[in-house]
Design a protein around this motif. Structure first.
Motif, short mmCIF file in Angstrom:
data_model
loop_
_atom_site.label_atom_id
_atom_site.label_comp_id
_atom_site.label_asym_id
_atom_site.label_seq_id
_atom_site.Cartn_x
_atom_site.Cartn_y
_atom_site.Cartn_z
N PRO A 110 19.18 39.92 -7.22
CA PRO A 110 17.81 40.62 -7.25
C PRO A 110 16.83 39.90 -7.52
N VAL A 111 16.92 38.73 -8.06
CA VAL A 111 15.50 37.92 -8.42
C VAL A 111 14.84 37.66 -7.21
N LEU A 112 15.70 37.72 -6.05
CA LEU A 112 14.95 37.27 -4.88
C LEU A 112 14.02 38.21 -4.20
N ASP A 113 14.29 39.53 -4.74
CA ASP A 113 13.65 40.88 -4.41
C ASP A 113 12.26 40.74 -5.57
N ALA A 114 12.31 40.00 -6.57
CA ALA A 114 11.30 40.57 -7.69
C ALA A 114 10.10 40.43 -7.23
N VAL B 82 0.89 -1.26 -0.13
CA VAL B 82 -0.06 0.06 -0.03
C VAL B 82 0.94 1.14 0.00
N TYR B 83 0.75 2.17 -1.17
CA TYR B 83 1.52 3.29 -1.15
C TYR B 83 0.96 4.53 -1.04
N ASP B 84 1.26 5.37 -0.18
CA ASP B 84 0.59 6.67 0.04
C ASP B 84 1.43 7.72 -0.40
N PRO B 85 0.86 8.71 -0.84
CA PRO B 85 1.94 10.02 -1.15
C PRO B 85 2.33 10.73 0.20
N VAL B 86 3.34 10.90 0.24
CA VAL B 86 3.85 11.81 1.51
C VAL B 86 4.92 12.63 1.27
N ALA B 87 5.01 13.19 0.25
CA ALA B 87 5.97 14.31 -0.10
C ALA B 87 6.02 14.78 -1.41
N ILE B 88 6.28 16.10 -1.74
CA ILE B 88 6.46 16.53 -2.96
C ILE B 88 7.64 17.52 -3.01
N ALA B 89 8.25 17.40 -4.26
CA ALA B 89 9.48 18.25 -4.49
C ALA B 89 9.18 19.02 -5.73
N ARG B 90 9.74 20.38 -5.82
CA ARG B 90 9.26 21.29 -6.80
C ARG B 90 10.59 21.87 -7.22
N ILE B 91 10.77 22.04 -8.54
CA ILE B 91 12.09 22.95 -8.74
C ILE B 91 11.59 23.68 -9.98
N VAL B 92 11.46 25.07 -9.75
CA VAL B 92 10.89 25.95 -10.85
C VAL B 92 12.12 26.99 -11.37
N ARG B 93 12.33 27.08 -12.62
CA ARG B 93 13.24 28.00 -13.19
C ARG B 93 12.89 29.44 -13.16
N TYR B 94 13.78 30.34 -12.96
CA TYR B 94 13.20 31.62 -12.59
C TYR B 94 13.41 32.16 -14.18
N PRO B 95 12.03 32.86 -14.66
CA PRO B 95 12.03 33.17 -15.91
C PRO B 95 12.94 34.33 -16.57
#
Length: 216
Positions: free
Chosen positions: A195-199, A79-92
């Motif tokens: 500066p992208v961290l202040d966008a 029995v497998y349950d979803p327990v975590a998510i990972a995301r990686i998102v490129r800065y435009p």
């Protein structure tokens, strides 16, 4: 493609890509996160997921510039349950850099879930991304240690309670993680690492990891 990985205690898990059909299950799963987990992920109190947040968390996932993966762990046998998510998102506006986050369901903390999931999402990161630029709550040492395992890391204390983090993903010899307490003070100059961290609108980018995708 699904990828099988094991936790450090031998628990069997599978990693799959997040799908647009998971939208409603994310809404329900968010309710399972504790207030502390929400604070550490949003870096601010968040009581519910807005439609705009869901648009970003689900509809903006394209598998190219926004990659999201879900880890399903075996509880009872087979029995497998979803327990975590990972995301990686490129800065435009910064194609060689991406934001990164991992969210783990509260009752799976401390079992090495993030450590198992992180290498998978790094391997599947957007093409051309060579560094991570993100923010982490300064009282979240587990996330800091996790990021340091990826490569040489720069840290700056630009905001009370929040660290700017930059990780070089191109190093072949990964450094040994060190406690934050022994980081030389000169490395913590209080300047934004980029500066992208202040966008404007970056709050929407942060929300990628606020959700727990326990897709029952």
């Amino acid at each position: 493609m699904p990828e099988q990985v094991k936790l450090r205690d031998g628990t069997d898990t599978w990693v799959l890509a997040l799908e647009p059909s998971d939208r409603e299950r994310l809404v329900a799963g968010f309710e399972e996160l504790s207030d502390e987990s929400r604070r550490q992920r949003f870096l601010a109190p968040v009581s519910r997921l807005s439609e705009a947040m869901l648009d970003h968390l689900i509809d903006d996932v394209d598998g190219v510039d926004h990659v999201a993966l879900v880890l399903f762990a075996e509880g009872p046998p087979h029995v497998y349950d979803p327990v975590a998510i990972a995301r990686i998102v490129r800065y435009p506006d910064l194609p060689d850099a991406a934001d990164l986050a991992v969210t783990v369901k509260d009752d799976w903390h401390g079992r090495g879930v993030a450590s198992a999931l992180l290498p998978v999402v790094i391997r599947r990161r957007p093409e051309g991304v060579t560094r991570i630029l993100t923010e982490v709550a300064s009282d979240n040492p587990a996330s800091l240690a996790m990021l340091r395992r990826l490569g040489p890391t720069k840290i700056s204390n630009t905001t009370p309670g929040v660290w700017d983090i930059e990780v070089d993903l191109t190093a072949h010899d990964l450094p040994q993680p060190i406690p934050l307490a022994v980081v030389p003070p000169e490395e913590l100059d209080g300047k934004r690492l980029h500066p992208v961290l202040d966008a404007p609108g970056r709050h929407a980018l942060r929300t990628r990891d606020l959700i727990c995708p326990w897709l029952n």
